[in-house]
Every structure is written in C-alpha cells, then in structure tokens.
Design a protein around this motif. Structure first.
Motif, PDB file in Angstrom:
ATOM      1  N   ILE A  65      32.863  35.646  43.331  1.00 35.22           N
ATOM      2  CA  ILE A  65      33.130  34.635  42.007  1.00 35.22           C
ATOM      3  C   ILE A  65      32.227  34.424  40.977  1.00 35.22           C
ATOM      4  CG2 ILE A  65      33.475  31.981  41.454  1.00 35.22           C
ATOM      5  CD1 ILE A  65      34.763  31.757  44.265  1.00 35.22           C
ATOM      6  N   PRO A  66      30.959  34.448  41.244  1.00 40.25           N
ATOM      7  CA  PRO A  66      29.756  34.607  39.940  1.00 40.25           C
ATOM      8  C   PRO A  66      29.877  35.915  39.246  1.00 40.25           C
ATOM      9  CG  PRO A  66      28.654  33.863  41.816  1.00 40.25           C
ATOM     10  CD  PRO A  66      30.118  34.122  42.447  1.00 40.25           C
ATOM     11  N   SER A  67      30.057  37.012  40.079  1.00 43.60           N
ATOM     12  CA  SER A  67      30.154  38.189  39.269  1.00 43.60           C
ATOM     13  C   SER A  67      31.398  38.530  38.648  1.00 43.60           C
ATOM     14  CB  SER A  67      29.942  39.503  40.596  1.00 43.60           C
ATOM     15  OG  SER A  67      30.775  39.601  41.140  1.00 43.60           O
ATOM     16  N   GLY A  68      32.500  38.249  38.949  1.00 45.52           N
ATOM     17  CA  GLY A  68      33.673  37.953  38.356  1.00 45.52           C
ATOM     18  C   GLY A  68      33.716  37.266  37.056  1.00 45.52           C
ATOM     19  N   LEU A  69      33.172  35.942  37.240  1.00 44.88           N
ATOM     20  CA  LEU A  69      33.204  35.139  35.980  1.00 44.88           C
ATOM     21  C   LEU A  69      32.091  35.660  34.893  1.00 44.88           C
ATOM     22  CD1 LEU A  69      33.429  31.783  37.815  1.00 44.88           C
ATOM     23  CD2 LEU A  69      35.105  32.620  36.611  1.00 44.88           C
ATOM     24  N   GLY A 108      33.866  44.706  48.023  1.00 42.27           N
ATOM     25  CA  GLY A 108      33.737  43.797  47.056  1.00 42.27           C
ATOM     26  C   GLY A 108      34.282  44.456  45.742  1.00 42.27           C
ATOM     27  N   SER A 109      34.072  45.823  45.700  1.00 44.74           N
ATOM     28  CA  SER A 109      34.596  46.407  44.428  1.00 44.74           C
ATOM     29  C   SER A 109      36.278  46.546  44.429  1.00 44.74           C
ATOM     30  CB  SER A 109      34.233  47.779  44.312  1.00 44.74           C
ATOM     31  OG  SER A 109      34.660  48.337  45.418  1.00 44.74           O
ATOM     32  N   ALA A 145      38.085  44.534  41.133  1.00 48.76           N
ATOM     33  CA  ALA A 145      38.924  45.437  40.280  1.00 48.76           C
ATOM     34  C   ALA A 145      40.351  44.453  40.209  1.00 48.76           C
ATOM     35  CB  ALA A 145      39.286  46.618  40.959  1.00 48.76           C
ATOM     36  N   GLY A 146      40.605  43.785  41.334  1.00 48.74           N
ATOM     37  CA  GLY A 146      41.842  42.988  41.043  1.00 48.74           C
ATOM     38  C   GLY A 146      41.656  41.739  40.173  1.00 48.74           C
ATOM     39  N   TYR A 147      40.424  41.208  40.432  1.00 51.39           N
ATOM     40  CA  TYR A 147      40.091  40.181  39.628  1.00 51.39           C
ATOM     41  C   TYR A 147      40.051  40.533  38.052  1.00 51.39           C
ATOM     42  CZ  TYR A 147      37.570  36.317  37.419  1.00 51.39           C
ATOM     43  OH  TYR A 147      37.166  35.382  36.787  1.00 51.39           O
ATOM     44  N   TRP A 182      41.652  43.105  36.570  1.00 48.14           N
ATOM     45  CA  TRP A 182      43.084  43.275  36.091  1.00 48.14           C
ATOM     46  C   TRP A 182      43.657  41.988  35.766  1.00 48.14           C
ATOM     47  CZ3 TRP A 182      47.695  42.269  38.503  1.00 48.14           C
ATOM     48  CH2 TRP A 182      48.493  42.954  37.946  1.00 48.14           C
ATOM     49  N   MET A 183      43.508  41.154  36.672  1.00 44.86           N
ATOM     50  CA  MET A 183      44.171  39.810  36.661  1.00 44.86           C
ATOM     51  C   MET A 183      43.760  39.057  35.142  1.00 44.86           C
ATOM     52  SD  MET A 183      45.050  37.007  39.478  1.00 44.86           S
ATOM     53  CE  MET A 183      43.273  36.295  39.609  1.00 44.86           C
ATOM     54  N   ALA A 184      42.363  38.918  35.154  1.00 48.81           N
ATOM     55  CA  ALA A 184      41.914  38.240  34.058  1.00 48.81           C
ATOM     56  C   ALA A 184      42.194  39.010  32.858  1.00 48.81           C
ATOM     57  CB  ALA A 184      40.443  38.197  34.201  1.00 48.81           C
ATOM     58  N   ARG A 185      42.420  40.262  32.808  1.00 54.17           N
ATOM     59  CA  ARG A 185      42.619  40.716  31.514  1.00 54.17           C
ATOM     60  C   ARG A 185      44.310  40.822  31.082  1.00 54.17           C
ATOM     61  NH1 ARG A 185      39.299  42.632  28.174  1.00 54.17           N
ATOM     62  NH2 ARG A 185      40.678  44.456  27.470  1.00 54.17           N
ATOM     63  N   ARG A 186      44.928  40.757  32.229  1.00 53.81           N
ATOM     64  CA  ARG A 186      46.434  40.516  31.969  1.00 53.81           C
ATOM     65  C   ARG A 186      46.600  39.147  31.570  1.00 53.81           C
ATOM     66  NH1 ARG A 186      51.486  43.246  33.014  1.00 53.81           N
ATOM     67  NH2 ARG A 186      52.934  42.030  33.524  1.00 53.81           N
ATOM     68  N   SER A 187      46.097  38.040  32.359  1.00 50.98           N
ATOM     69  CA  SER A 187      46.365  36.718  31.841  1.00 50.98           C
ATOM     70  C   SER A 187      46.159  36.478  30.479  1.00 50.98           C
ATOM     71  CB  SER A 187      45.973  35.769  32.631  1.00 50.98           C
ATOM     72  OG  SER A 187      44.439  35.819  32.563  1.00 50.98           O
ATOM     73  N   ARG A 188      44.917  36.953  30.101  1.00 50.48           N
ATOM     74  CA  ARG A 188      44.259  37.003  28.546  1.00 50.48           C
ATOM     75  C   ARG A 188      45.316  37.386  27.683  1.00 50.48           C
ATOM     76  NH1 ARG A 188      38.652  38.253  27.858  1.00 50.48           N
ATOM     77  NH2 ARG A 188      39.295  40.169  28.841  1.00 50.48           N
ATOM     78  N   GLU A 189      45.949  38.711  28.002  1.00 47.38           N
ATOM     79  CA  GLU A 189      46.802  39.236  27.085  1.00 47.38           C
ATOM     80  C   GLU A 189      48.034  38.570  26.965  1.00 47.38           C
ATOM     81  OE1 GLU A 189      47.407  43.100  28.566  1.00 47.38           O
ATOM     82  OE2 GLU A 189      45.367  44.059  28.115  1.00 47.38           O
ATOM     83  N   THR A 190      48.500  37.918  27.994  1.00 50.22           N
ATOM     84  CA  THR A 190      49.695  37.052  27.791  1.00 50.22           C
ATOM     85  C   THR A 190      49.590  35.887  27.206  1.00 50.22           C
ATOM     86  OG1 THR A 190      49.511  36.128  30.019  1.00 50.22           O
ATOM     87  CG2 THR A 190      50.896  38.137  30.114  1.00 50.22           C
TER      88      THR A 190
END
Length: 127
Positions: A50-54, A107-108, A112-114, A116-124
């Motif tokens: 969670i911390p590294s993803g954020l 963890g990698s 990667a999924g996190y 991708w999901m964060a970039r995709r949600s920001r694009e939408t």
C-alpha cells in the motif's frame, strides 16, 4: 496478494513437509504454517504494498506508467528490506536476500496491477 496463495513460498512448502499432520510431536502443526503465510501476506500488503503503491503513484503523477512503476518498485524494495531486517533479524545475508527476492517477485506483480489500475482510473476521470 493472490499470487502468494496460488504459489506458496519455498519456506512454507519446506516447513509443511517437515510437519506431518499425523505426528503429534511436530513443533508446528501444518495449519499454523498456512496461518503464518496469511499473516506474512497481509503484513507485506499493509506495510509494503500500500505505501509503495501510493507513493509511487504520487511520485510518477506527471510521468508515464513505467516511471510510476519503477518508483513504486524502488520504494517497495527499500520497505521490504527494512521490514525483513526489523521483523526477522537475520544474520545470514544470503538467506535474507533470497527471502527479499521472493517477496519482491510476488510484490512486483501486485504493484504492476495497482499502477495499471491507477493510471487507467486517472485516464477515465480526465476524459
């Protein structure tokens, strides 16, 4: 996190084979090994994932997905090493590096999924 359950780490398989269910004198019953695997997985997710993803998403906010992923991996590497050193206090560097590499591979994939999901949600949300 699911990857940890699908393919258990080598130490869990070794410990499970060393503690047969029919042996009452075994030090650790087999269900405790899987319970510890769950504790490690949740702890890794809370203290590293969670911390590294954020932080990685925040640092790579105006950059591409690869920069975001690389920064998240760098943060995860430092947090994983710190958590393993504090939690296990291992003396053998080779064994520590093997355990660190196992956690980082697992963890990698999640990071990667996190990312991708964060970039995709920001694009939408921006379109």
């Amino acid at each position: 996190m699911l990857f940890t359950y699908v393919i258990p780490p080598a130490w869990a398989l070794d410990a499970y084979g060393a503690a047969p269910a029919s042996d009452p004198s075994a030090d650790i019953p087999p269900f405790v090994i899987f319970a510890m695997l769950l504790v490690y997985c949740v702890g890794f997710h809370v203290f590293v994932h969670i911390p590294s993803g954020l932080l990685g998403t925040r640092l790579g906010l105006n950059h591409g997905g690869l920069i975001t992923y690389a920064s998240a991996l760098a943060i995860a590497g430092v947090l994983t090493a710190s958590a393993l050193l504090v939690a296990l206090r291992m003396e053998d560097v080779g064994e520590l590096m093997q355990l660190w590499a196992d956690f980082m591979v697992r963890g990698s994939l999640g990071l990667a999924g996190y990312v991708w999901m964060a970039r995709r949600s920001r694009e939408t949300t921006t379109t």
